[in-house]
Design a protein around this motif. Structure first.
Motif, PDB file in Angstrom:
ATOM      1  N   THR B  44       0.834  -1.200   0.000  1.00  0.00           N
ATOM      2  CA  THR B  44       0.000   0.000   0.000  1.00  0.00           C
ATOM      3  C   THR B  44       0.871   1.252   0.000  1.00  0.00           C
ATOM      4  N   GLN B  85      -7.345   0.753  -0.288  1.00  0.00           N
ATOM      5  CA  GLN B  85      -7.594  -0.614   0.190  1.00  0.00           C
ATOM      6  C   GLN B  85      -8.935  -0.694   0.919  1.00  0.00           C
ATOM      7  N   ASP B 159      -5.563  -1.126  -5.066  1.00  0.00           N
ATOM      8  CA  ASP B 159      -5.064  -1.762  -3.853  1.00  0.00           C
ATOM      9  C   ASP B 159      -6.054  -2.839  -3.410  1.00  0.00           C
ATOM     10  N   GLU B 160      -5.754  -4.069  -3.707  1.00  0.00           N
ATOM     11  CA  GLU B 160      -6.596  -5.225  -3.391  1.00  0.00           C
ATOM     12  C   GLU B 160      -8.056  -4.977  -3.767  1.00  0.00           C
TER      13      GLU B 160
HETATM   14 MG   LIG Z   1      -2.131  -2.839   1.904  1.00  0.00          MG
END
Ligand SMILES: [Mg+2]
Ligand SMILES: Nc1ncnc2c1ncn2[C@@H]1O[C@H](COP(=O)(O)OP(=O)(O)OP(=O)(O)O)[C@@H](O)[C@H]1O
Lengths: 266, 209
Positions: B44, B85, B159-160
């Motif tokens: 991140t 995220q 991010d994910e």
């Molecule tokens: Mg992360």
């Protein structure tokens, strides 16, 4: 028509403190450990007021622009000191500077306008007018800035995700913080505005009570009260607006990155 | 040796606190790059650096041949958009949230038809009027992905993006997203903990330790 105000004799004044004793008894009975605080607060209040009484008497008798300005500086400094103390959190130098300037500019602009144009007393430093009016403007601006700043700083800490989420999408700092800054401004001015609504019905404000007790006609007293209330609203509005408008910017560095704790200096 | 525009990002000797150390990293344009690595490894943090939400303590990040410090941060973030995220929800309904990315980046909002397409794109069967408060975690994640999809930036930093989704939905959405990105020649840089995503879609995989 003007009557003498009844002077409270010394023994009667002392009798008032009976109520402090009653309060202490009540607190004792409930086993809240506040006796010490009550005694201390009462003592402080008494000493402060007696001192202020003598100082004001001296100033009123010897009107001087220098002394009035000195008093003004003292009040501004005290207000700023109080704001810093109330906010607890460590504040960055920049934010402190913003608070000082907002406090001084907001109250001074309102004072100048109301003293010179609206109430129009002469000479401009007539302490009997200048000092109480300045006190009310400065005191209320102080409360406004404190409330607004508190709300903004807290929300910046808890809603860091939201601010950063907006920045990541290419938002400018003002757009990213707009909801928080707006609600902080709202908190800052709401008490002042609500205060106007209850005015005269729920309570008679201190200044008006004082004037009426001193024999001023209620009609003149309300004239003053109206003017002062609007002045206070203006002073609170300008100070709070400036402090938030320039305050939020201190939470961003020159690369428009968010610095939540406001501790870093650049 | 080719230089400049060939690499979208070029990282040199980057250091950030004791979190990230990168000697050299090149990310090519119009490709799908996956970033993997264990939790807490700094993925991140790296994305935030690319989006200039954080500045490196040392070293340099070059984007399109110019150091990030030469870019106007706002203009940069409007080209290189990052999906956080934790999906971010703004106050309001789905319509407002879908358009909010465009509004924040000062693009004109889109009409309902486009917004509905975007909802379909992320397999979200909700009305535009629905309040976002009630959405589940995975639904919020998809809404946030649809929001930045609608912003149509040059570079996507994700991010994910599918961490809260089931395998089936993840596959459907990623299929659609990557196909569209390749068609429009976008650069996609994606952090993921999934095993299948890097295998299926990545042109390049970067491991962060
Ligand atoms: Mg992360
Ligand atoms: N502002 C910060 N200051 C100090 N340390 C931080 C800060 N932000 C993150 N960290 C730390 O940096 C490390 C890397 O964080 P990061 O969020 O980049 O990890 P990640 O690889 O994305 O992990 P995950 O897969 O769990 O999302 C973590 O140990 C985290 O605690």
């Amino acid at each position: 028509m003007k009557q003498e105000v009844i002077n409270i004799e010394f023994w009667r004044l002392s009798a008032a403190y009976l109520f402090v004793l009653i309060l202490i008894l009540l607190v004792k009975k409930r086993e809240i450990k506040r006796e010490k605080l009550i005694v201390l607060s009462t003592a402080r209040m008494t000493i402060q007021l007696v001192l202020v009484g003598y100082i004001l008497m001296y100033i009123f008798k010897n009107p001087s622009p220098w002394i009035v300005l000195l008093v003004l500086c003292f009040m501004e400094s005290f207000a700023v000191y109080n704001i810093f103390k109330q906010l607890h959190k460590p504040l960055s130098k920049k934010l402190k500077l913003v608070i000082v300037l907002s406090m001084v500019i907001g109250s001074l602009v309102s004072l100048l306008y109301f003293n010179l144009i609206v109430i129009h007393f002469k000479p401009w430093y007539e302490p009997q007018y200048f000092i109480p009016i300045a006190g009310m403007f400065i005191g209320n601006s102080m409360i406004g800035i404190t409330l607004g700043m508190k709300e903004m700083i807290e929300n910046f800490a808890t809603q860091k995700n939201l601010i950063e989420g907006a920045l990541m999408l290419g938002a400018k700092p003002d757009a990213a913080t707009k909801p928080i800054v707006n609600s902080a401004f709202d908190s800052a001015i709401l008490p002042t505005i609500n205060n106007m609504v209850g005015m005269g019905i729920v309570f008679l404000p201190g200044m008006m009570t004082g004037q009426i007790l001193a024999g001023t006609s209620p009609l003149v007293a309300i004239e003053y009260q109206i003017v002062i209330l609007i002045g206070i609203a203006g002073s609170v509005g300008i100070s709070s607006f400036l402090s938030l408008q320039f305050g939020y910017k201190t939470f961003f560095n020159d690369r428009f990155q968010f610095i939540p704790q406001n501790e870093k200096e650049k | 040796m080719k230089k400049g525009l060939f690499y979208m990002f070029h990282i040199k000797n980057l250091r950030y606190k004791d979190i990230l150390y990168i000697d050299e990293l090149k990310i090519e344009e119009k490709q799908v790059t996956c970033i993997i690595g264990q939790s807490g490894g700094g993925k991140t943090t790296l994305l935030k650096m690319l989006n200039h939400m954080l500045s490196p303590d040392q070293g340099e990040i070059v984007y399109k041949g110019r150091s990030l410090f030469e870019w106007n941060p706002i203009a940069l973030r409007r080209e290189v958009v990052m999906l956080s995220q934790q999906p971010v929800m703004f106050e309001g309904n789905i319509r407002e949230n879908l358009n909010f990315g465009r509004i924040l980046s000062e693009k004109e909002p889109l009409d309902d038809e486009k917004l509905k397409e975007a909802l379909k794109f992320v397999c979200l069967q909700k009305k535009l009027e629905d309040d976002v408060e009630q959405l589940s975690g995975g639904e919020k994640q998809r809404l946030a992905l649809a929001r930045i999809f609608l912003m149509d930036p040059e570079v996507f930093l994700l991010d994910e993006p599918t961490s809260a989704l089931d395998k089936g939905t993840e596959e459907k959405i990623m299929d659609a997203f990557i196909r569209d990105a390749r068609k429009k020649e976008k650069t996609v840089i994606m952090v993921t903990h999934s095993d299948t995503i890097p295998k299926t879609y990545a042109d390049k995989v970067i491991t962060i330790k």
